[in-house]
Design a protein around this motif. Structure first.
Motif, PDB file in Angstrom:
ATOM      1  N   GLY A 102       0.782  -1.237   0.000  1.00  0.00           N
ATOM      2  CA  GLY A 102       0.000   0.000   0.000  1.00  0.00           C
ATOM      3  C   GLY A 102       0.809   1.280   0.000  1.00  0.00           C
ATOM      4  O   GLY A 102       0.241   2.365   0.106  1.00  0.00           O
ATOM      5  N   ALA A 103       2.137   1.205  -0.112  1.00  0.00           N
ATOM      6  CA  ALA A 103       2.968   2.413  -0.051  1.00  0.00           C
ATOM      7  C   ALA A 103       2.666   3.394  -1.174  1.00  0.00           C
ATOM      8  O   ALA A 103       2.779   4.602  -0.987  1.00  0.00           O
ATOM      9  CB  ALA A 103       4.448   2.045  -0.061  1.00  0.00           C
ATOM     10  N   SER A 104       2.277   2.908  -2.329  1.00  0.00           N
ATOM     11  CA  SER A 104       1.989   3.816  -3.443  1.00  0.00           C
ATOM     12  C   SER A 104       0.506   4.178  -3.525  1.00  0.00           C
ATOM     13  O   SER A 104       0.137   5.106  -4.236  1.00  0.00           O
ATOM     14  CB  SER A 104       2.441   3.193  -4.764  1.00  0.00           C
ATOM     15  OG  SER A 104       1.665   2.046  -5.054  1.00  0.00           O
ATOM     16  N   TRP A 105      -0.343   3.469  -2.785  1.00  0.00           N
ATOM     17  CA  TRP A 105      -1.787   3.685  -2.873  1.00  0.00           C
ATOM     18  C   TRP A 105      -2.175   4.996  -2.205  1.00  0.00           C
ATOM     19  O   TRP A 105      -1.785   5.282  -1.080  1.00  0.00           O
ATOM     20  CB  TRP A 105      -2.529   2.525  -2.211  1.00  0.00           C
ATOM     21  CG  TRP A 105      -4.012   2.599  -2.397  1.00  0.00           C
ATOM     22  CD1 TRP A 105      -4.715   2.223  -3.502  1.00  0.00           C
ATOM     23  CD2 TRP A 105      -4.976   3.078  -1.467  1.00  0.00           C
ATOM     24  NE1 TRP A 105      -6.065   2.431  -3.319  1.00  0.00           N
ATOM     25  CE2 TRP A 105      -6.245   2.963  -2.061  1.00  0.00           C
ATOM     26  CE3 TRP A 105      -4.881   3.591  -0.183  1.00  0.00           C
ATOM     27  CZ2 TRP A 105      -7.420   3.357  -1.426  1.00  0.00           C
ATOM     28  CZ3 TRP A 105      -6.047   3.975   0.453  1.00  0.00           C
ATOM     29  CH2 TRP A 105      -7.293   3.851  -0.167  1.00  0.00           C
ATOM     30  N   LEU A 106      -2.949   5.827  -2.913  1.00  0.00           N
ATOM     31  CA  LEU A 106      -3.385   7.114  -2.389  1.00  0.00           C
ATOM     32  C   LEU A 106      -4.882   7.149  -2.104  1.00  0.00           C
ATOM     33  O   LEU A 106      -5.354   8.018  -1.380  1.00  0.00           O
ATOM     34  CB  LEU A 106      -3.035   8.238  -3.375  1.00  0.00           C
ATOM     35  CG  LEU A 106      -1.571   8.385  -3.755  1.00  0.00           C
ATOM     36  CD1 LEU A 106      -1.402   9.484  -4.789  1.00  0.00           C
ATOM     37  CD2 LEU A 106      -0.715   8.652  -2.530  1.00  0.00           C
ATOM     38  N   GLY A 107      -5.647   6.241  -2.721  1.00  0.00           N
ATOM     39  CA  GLY A 107      -7.096   6.264  -2.536  1.00  0.00           C
ATOM     40  C   GLY A 107      -7.754   7.423  -3.257  1.00  0.00           C
ATOM     41  O   GLY A 107      -8.814   7.893  -2.859  1.00  0.00           O
ATOM     42  N   LEU A 108      -7.127   7.902  -4.305  1.00  0.00           N
ATOM     43  CA  LEU A 108      -7.648   9.042  -5.067  1.00  0.00           C
ATOM     44  C   LEU A 108      -7.902   8.635  -6.504  1.00  0.00           C
ATOM     45  O   LEU A 108      -7.312   7.684  -7.003  1.00  0.00           O
ATOM     46  CB  LEU A 108      -6.637  10.193  -5.048  1.00  0.00           C
ATOM     47  CG  LEU A 108      -6.194  10.701  -3.675  1.00  0.00           C
ATOM     48  CD1 LEU A 108      -5.127  11.766  -3.839  1.00  0.00           C
ATOM     49  CD2 LEU A 108      -7.375  11.237  -2.889  1.00  0.00           C
ATOM     50  N   ASP A 109      -8.782   9.392  -7.167  1.00  0.00           N
ATOM     51  CA  ASP A 109      -8.985   9.168  -8.598  1.00  0.00           C
ATOM     52  C   ASP A 109      -9.308  10.495  -9.270  1.00  0.00           C
ATOM     53  O   ASP A 109      -9.772  11.439  -8.624  1.00  0.00           O
ATOM     54  CB  ASP A 109     -10.081   8.128  -8.853  1.00  0.00           C
ATOM     55  CG  ASP A 109     -11.452   8.602  -8.446  1.00  0.00           C
ATOM     56  OD1 ASP A 109     -12.024   9.448  -9.150  1.00  0.00           O
ATOM     57  OD2 ASP A 109     -11.954   8.110  -7.407  1.00  0.00           O
ATOM     58  N   LEU A 110      -9.035  10.551 -10.554  1.00  0.00           N
ATOM     59  CA  LEU A 110      -9.205  11.802 -11.305  1.00  0.00           C
ATOM     60  C   LEU A 110     -10.663  12.156 -11.548  1.00  0.00           C
ATOM     61  O   LEU A 110     -10.962  13.261 -11.977  1.00  0.00           O
ATOM     62  CB  LEU A 110      -8.447  11.728 -12.630  1.00  0.00           C
ATOM     63  CG  LEU A 110      -6.936  11.702 -12.482  1.00  0.00           C
ATOM     64  CD1 LEU A 110      -6.265  11.631 -13.842  1.00  0.00           C
ATOM     65  CD2 LEU A 110      -6.443  12.919 -11.712  1.00  0.00           C
ATOM     66  N   LEU A 111     -11.566  11.228 -11.269  1.00  0.00           N
ATOM     67  CA  LEU A 111     -12.981  11.539 -11.395  1.00  0.00           C
ATOM     68  C   LEU A 111     -13.469  12.348 -10.195  1.00  0.00           C
ATOM     69  O   LEU A 111     -14.459  13.071 -10.290  1.00  0.00           O
ATOM     70  CB  LEU A 111     -13.808  10.252 -11.524  1.00  0.00           C
ATOM     71  CG  LEU A 111     -13.443   9.366 -12.715  1.00  0.00           C
ATOM     72  CD1 LEU A 111     -14.224   8.057 -12.659  1.00  0.00           C
ATOM     73  CD2 LEU A 111     -13.697  10.097 -14.019  1.00  0.00           C
ATOM     74  N   SER A 112     -12.745  12.257  -9.074  1.00  0.00           N
ATOM     75  CA  SER A 112     -13.175  12.921  -7.838  1.00  0.00           C
ATOM     76  C   SER A 112     -12.225  14.015  -7.361  1.00  0.00           C
ATOM     77  O   SER A 112     -12.634  14.881  -6.594  1.00  0.00           O
ATOM     78  CB  SER A 112     -13.308  11.889  -6.710  1.00  0.00           C
ATOM     79  OG  SER A 112     -14.145  10.842  -7.077  1.00  0.00           O
ATOM     80  N   GLN A 113     -10.954  13.951  -7.738  1.00  0.00           N
ATOM     81  CA  GLN A 113      -9.963  14.903  -7.261  1.00  0.00           C
ATOM     82  C   GLN A 113      -9.213  15.538  -8.422  1.00  0.00           C
ATOM     83  O   GLN A 113      -9.063  14.938  -9.475  1.00  0.00           O
ATOM     84  CB  GLN A 113      -8.932  14.216  -6.343  1.00  0.00           C
ATOM     85  CG  GLN A 113      -9.441  13.852  -4.985  1.00  0.00           C
ATOM     86  CD  GLN A 113     -10.102  12.480  -4.930  1.00  0.00           C
ATOM     87  OE1 GLN A 113      -9.879  11.641  -5.779  1.00  0.00           O
ATOM     88  NE2 GLN A 113     -10.932  12.271  -3.937  1.00  0.00           N
TER      89      GLN A 113
END
Length: 143
Positions: A47-58
């Motif tokens: 999970g070190a690279s996982w941000l929990g973000l996506d370009l549809l929302s942020q």
């Protein structure tokens, strides 16, 4: 890598995130629109690279302010104390982020390749000096 050592030793910004103190400007955009930190961070911890973000929302600005990316934008202050004092820090930048990780100190460690980086950088700088080039970063040994 050698070109970047020459550039950084001459006081010019490098072009890769593996060397120097300039903040990295890259993230990974997956085909489904999710955004992650550089994918090489996957090698340090689950999970070190996982941000929990996506370009549809942020927006990209929101992505770049994510806490997992902010430590990459503080330059010398984000490094281990030994690295902050090293005369080669402007060139090596403390080493590549995945090479500095530990579960105890996160990314505030010298690179596992510190001695190798020092040797390579000094060799390049000595070669530049021998050929009359002005070297910006000192080639003296670190304390």
């Amino acid at each position: 890598m050698l070109e970047d050592i020459v550039a950084l030793s001459s006081g010019v910004q490098g072009s890769v995130e593996t060397l120097g103190l300039a903040p990295p400007t890259s993230v990974v955009i997956e085909s489904n629109g999710t955004v992650e930190g550089v994918d090489t961070l996957r090698s340090v911890a689950e999970g070190a690279s996982w941000l929990g973000l996506d370009l549809l929302s942020q927006s990209f600005d929101e992505v770049m302010r994510h806490p997992k990316l902010l430590h990459r934008h503080t330059g010398r202050a984000a490094l281990a104390e030994r690295c902050q004092r090293c005369p080669l820090v402007e060139v090596c930048g403390g080493g590549y982020l995945p090479h500095r990780f530990s579960t105890i100190r996160d990314y505030r460690n010298p690179s596992v390749y510190c001695a190798d980086l020092q040797h390579l950088i000094r060799h390049v700088q000595d070669s530049l000096s021998h050929h009359g080039w002005s070297v910006h970063a000192p080639a003296a040994p670190s304390p």
